[in-house]
Design a protein around this motif. Structure first.
Motif, short mmCIF file in Angstrom:
data_model
loop_
_atom_site.label_atom_id
_atom_site.label_comp_id
_atom_site.label_asym_id
_atom_site.label_seq_id
_atom_site.Cartn_x
_atom_site.Cartn_y
_atom_site.Cartn_z
N ASP A 169 0.74 -1.15 0.11
CA ASP A 169 -0.02 -0.22 0.07
C ASP A 169 0.92 1.37 0.03
O ASP A 169 0.54 2.37 0.29
N LEU A 170 2.30 1.23 -0.21
CA LEU A 170 3.16 2.49 -0.28
C LEU A 170 2.60 3.44 -1.36
O LEU A 170 2.82 4.74 -0.73
N ALA A 171 2.17 3.17 -2.46
CA ALA A 171 1.88 4.14 -3.46
C ALA A 171 0.67 4.98 -2.95
O ALA A 171 0.80 6.29 -3.04
N LEU A 172 -0.44 4.32 -2.27
CA LEU A 172 -1.43 5.10 -1.82
C LEU A 172 -1.02 6.09 -0.67
O LEU A 172 -1.19 7.25 -0.48
N GLY A 173 -0.21 5.26 0.21
CA GLY A 173 0.33 6.07 1.35
C GLY A 173 0.92 7.30 0.97
O GLY A 173 0.81 8.45 1.65
N LEU A 174 2.01 7.21 0.14
CA LEU A 174 2.63 8.20 -0.42
C LEU A 174 1.86 9.44 -1.05
O LEU A 174 2.08 10.42 -1.04
N GLU A 175 0.84 9.09 -1.62
CA GLU A 175 -0.08 10.05 -2.03
C GLU A 175 -0.80 10.73 -1.19
O GLU A 175 -0.79 12.14 -1.28
N LEU A 176 -1.33 10.09 -0.11
CA LEU A 176 -1.86 10.71 1.04
C LEU A 176 -0.90 11.52 1.65
O LEU A 176 -1.25 12.81 2.12
N LEU A 177 0.37 11.30 2.00
CA LEU A 177 1.37 11.99 2.75
C LEU A 177 1.48 13.12 1.98
O LEU A 177 1.76 14.35 2.40
N THR A 178 1.81 13.05 0.47
CA THR A 178 1.99 14.27 -0.53
C THR A 178 0.88 15.36 -0.22
O THR A 178 1.13 16.43 0.02
N GLU A 179 -0.35 14.84 -0.13
CA GLU A 179 -1.51 15.74 -0.12
C GLU A 179 -1.20 16.69 1.27
O GLU A 179 -1.70 17.76 1.21
N VAL A 180 -1.12 15.62 2.26
CA VAL A 180 -1.34 16.75 3.46
C VAL A 180 0.05 17.43 3.79
O VAL A 180 -0.35 18.64 4.39
N LEU A 181 1.12 17.03 3.26
CA LEU A 181 2.22 17.77 3.40
C LEU A 181 2.31 19.21 2.55
O LEU A 181 2.51 20.39 3.10
N ILE A 182 1.77 19.17 1.39
CA ILE A 182 1.90 20.08 0.35
C ILE A 182 0.57 20.82 0.10
O ILE A 182 0.45 22.15 0.09
N GLU A 183 -0.68 20.24 0.24
CA GLU A 183 -1.80 20.76 0.22
C GLU A 183 -2.95 20.93 1.30
O GLU A 183 -4.05 20.61 0.88
N PRO A 184 -2.29 21.08 2.36
CA PRO A 184 -3.50 20.95 3.32
C PRO A 184 -4.53 22.05 3.42
O PRO A 184 -4.09 23.18 2.85
N ALA A 185 -5.77 22.02 3.55
CA ALA A 185 -6.57 23.00 3.62
C ALA A 185 -7.00 23.63 4.81
O ALA A 185 -7.56 24.88 4.75
N PHE A 186 -6.84 23.18 5.94
CA PHE A 186 -6.78 23.93 7.15
C PHE A 186 -8.33 24.43 7.49
O PHE A 186 -8.34 25.57 7.36
N PRO A 187 -9.38 23.49 7.25
CA PRO A 187 -10.51 23.85 7.43
C PRO A 187 -10.94 24.71 8.68
O PRO A 187 -10.50 24.33 9.65
#
Length: 453
Positions: A137-155
Motif C-alpha cells: 500500500d506504499l503508493a497510496l500512502g505516499l499519495e496521501l502523505l504528499t497531499e497532507v504535506l503540500i496541500e493542506p486545507a486547514f478548514p
C-alpha cells in the motif's frame, strides 16, 4: 503517587500505530534470520541531498513488510512567533484534517482501509508528518502523505475544533504536578528564549490563534529546503527518490530565508520556585544547562549521569528510594537539545520529607565531585549504555526517528559506532572531571509543586 516527570517525547520514542506494533513483533525474529554467524552489519542508511536542499535518508530493510516514511521539518514550537505560543503544535495537529482534494474523514477512511497510519505532530525543535503502511500500500500512502504535506486545507471548523481540544488538554494538564513543574522549570532555564514557552502554548495563547496564522506558519516553515525525508523498511532508495523528486517540482520554498534559532544562555539565573497545590506529596524538578553530543564533555557526562540517577542501580535511586524509602521514583537524565541542552533531576516524595530527599540528592552529587566512582559502578554504567543502545533501533519506526535525530543534530550515520566507542573509553577520572563541572547542586534551578513549606 503521580508519575515523576520524564524527558519529553523525542524523535525516537513517539507513539506506535498498529503497523508499528506488527514491526515490533517481527523485529526480533527478522534480526535473528538476517544475522548469521560472521554476518556484518549493513550500513545504517543511504543518505543524499536532493536538488533544492531536501535531505533523503533511506534504510532498506526488505525482510520487514512495513514501510515507514517520515518528513521532518524545522517547524516546532521554537519557531512560534512572539504572539503565537502553540502555533506550531496547532498547525501540526490540524494538517491531517483535510486537503485540497479530500476532507479529514475521507483521509482517515483511506488510510484506515489499508490498516496504515498517517500522523503529524510537533515537538520543541521540529514537526513531523509520518506514514506507516504495508509494502503493498506504499503508493497510496505516499499519495496521501504528499497531499497532507503540500496541500493542506486547514478548514476553519477543524482549526476551531482542534483549538478547543488543545485547550481541554491544557486544562487537564494543570492537574498533573509533573507537567506543571516541567513547564515552570522550562521558563526558568530558558528566559527570553524560544524554548521557554510550552510546546502546546497556554489556554489563553491558543485561544487567540487563527486559521490565517496557521496558513502563514505552514507556508513559512513546511519547506523543502530544510526538510529531512526518512524512509525505512520495505522501501528502496530509487522509489523514494523518484517520488520525492516528482513532488519537489511543485513544492517550492518561500522567498524568505529559514528562521535561525539562537542558542540559549549557558548561565541563566539560578532560581527556586514553589507552586502551591493542596497535595500530600511534593513533585520536585531540578535543572541546569548541559552540553550537546558534539561537546567533548558529552560522553563522560552520559556515563556520570547513569551512575548518579540513570536507573535502579544509580546512586540516588538506591540512597533515596531503596535505603531511605523517601520516593517511589527518583532519577536524572540529559536532554541534548540543539539550542539549549540541559540536565534534569526529578523526584516525588511526601511533603514532610521533601527537604531530606533533596538534601540526600545534593549529597550524592557532591560525593561524585569529590571522589572517583568505583570500577564496578563505572563498568556497570558503560555496559548498560552500550548494551541498551540497540533497543533504539529494534523497530522500523524507531529507525526512522533515530535517523531524523542524527540528521538534525549533525551526528552522522556512523554515530552508533562512535557512541559505543566513546562510552567505552570513559574513565573514572573523566566522570570525576565532568561531575566537578555539572553536578554542583547549587547551580540547579528548582521547581516544587506541592504545599508551601
Amino acid at each position: 503517587m503521580t508519575a515523576v516527570p520524564r524527558p519529553p517525547a523525542s524523535l525516537i520514542d513517539r507513539g506506535r500505530s498498529p503497523s508499528r506494533r506488527l514491526a515490533r513483533a517481527l523485529a526480533p525474529f527478522l534480526i535473528l534470520l538476517a544475522a548469521g554467524p560472521g554476518a556484518q552489519a549493513a550500513p545504517l542508511a543511504h543518505r543524499e541531498v536532493l536538488p533544492g536542499g531536501t535531505v533523503l535518508l533511506v534504510a532498506e530493510r526488505p525482510a520487514i513488510p512495513i514501510a515507514v516514511v517520515s518528513v521532518y521539518l524545522r517547524a516546532g514550537s521554537a519557531y512560534d512567533p512572539a504572539d503565537g505560543d502553540g502555533l506550531a503544535n496547532l498547525t501540526a495537529s490540524v494538517i491531517t484534517r483535510g486537503t485540497a482534494r479530500r476532507g479529514g474523514p475521507e483521509l482517515d477512511r483511506a488510510i484506515e482501509f489499508v490498516g496504515g497510519s498517517l500522523e503529524a505532530g510537533a515537538a520543541r525543535d521540529g514537526a513531523t508528518v509520518s506514514l506507516s503502511v504495508l509494502r503493498k500500500d506504499l503508493a497510496l500512502g505516499l499519495e496521501l502523505l504528499t497531499e497532507v504535506l503540500i496541500e493542506p486545507a486547514f478548514p476553519d471548523a477543524e482549526v476551531k475544533r482542534r483549538i478547543a481540544d488543545i485547550q481541554g488538554g491544557l486544562r487537564r494538564a494543570e492537574q498533573s504536578p509533573g507537567t506543571v513543574a516541567s513547564r515552570a522549570l522550562t521558563r526558568l532555564l530558558y528566559p527570553g528564549h524560544p524554548y521557554g514557552h510550552p510546546v502546546s502554548g497556554t489556554i489563553e495563547s491558543v485561544g487567540q490563534l487563527t486559521r490565517e496564522q496557521v496558513v502563514r506558519f505552514h507556508r513559512a516553515h513546511y519547506r523543502p529546503d530544510t526538510a529531512v525525508v526518512v524512509a525505512a523498511g520495505a522501501v528502496t532508495v530509487a522509489e523514494i527518490r523518484t517520488w520525492l523528486l516528482a513532488r519537489l517540482a511543485v513544492w517550492k520554498p518561500p522567498a524568505a530565508a529559514p528562521t535561525v534559532i539562537p542558542v540559549a544562555s549557558i548561565n541563566p539565573p539560578v532560581e527556586s520556585r514553589t507552586i502551591a497545590r493542596d497535595l500530600t506529596q511534593a513533585t520536585i524538578l531540578k535543572g541546569r544547562p548541559a552540553v550537546t553530543q558534539h561537546h567533548p564533555d558529552y560522553f563522560p557526562l552520559v556515563v556520570a549521569n547513569q551512575i548518579l540517577g540513570g536507573g535502579s542501580s544509580s546512586r540516588v535511586y538506591k540512597r533515596v528510594r531503596d535505603e531511605r524509602g523517601l520516593a517511589y521514583s527518583v532519577g536524572s537524565w540529559l536532554s541534548p537539545a540543539p539550542f539549549g541542552p540541559s540536565m534534569m533531576v526529578s523526584l516525588q516524595t511526601r511533603t514532610d520529607e521533601a527537604a531530606e530527599a533533596v538534601r540526600l540528592i545534593g549529597e550524592e552529587m557532591r560525593r561524585m565531585q569529590q571522589a572517583p566512582v568505583s570500577a564496578a559502578e563505572l563498568d556497570l554504567a558503560r555496559s548498560y549504555l552500550i548494551g541498551s543502545f540497540p533497543l533504539r533501533l529494534d523497530t522500523t519506526g524507531k529507525v526512522v526517528r533515530f535517523l531524523v535525530g542524527l540528521e538534525e543534530s549533525g551526528l552522522g550515520l556512523d554515530y552508533p559506532d562512535r557512541y559505543k566507542d566513546r562510552v567505552g573509553r570513559v574513565t573514572a577520572a573523566d566522570v570525576l572531571r565532568v561531575a566537578g563541572i555539572y553536578f554542583d547542586p547549587d547551580r540547579f534551578s528548582t521547581v516544587t509543586v506541592g504545599k508551601e513549606p
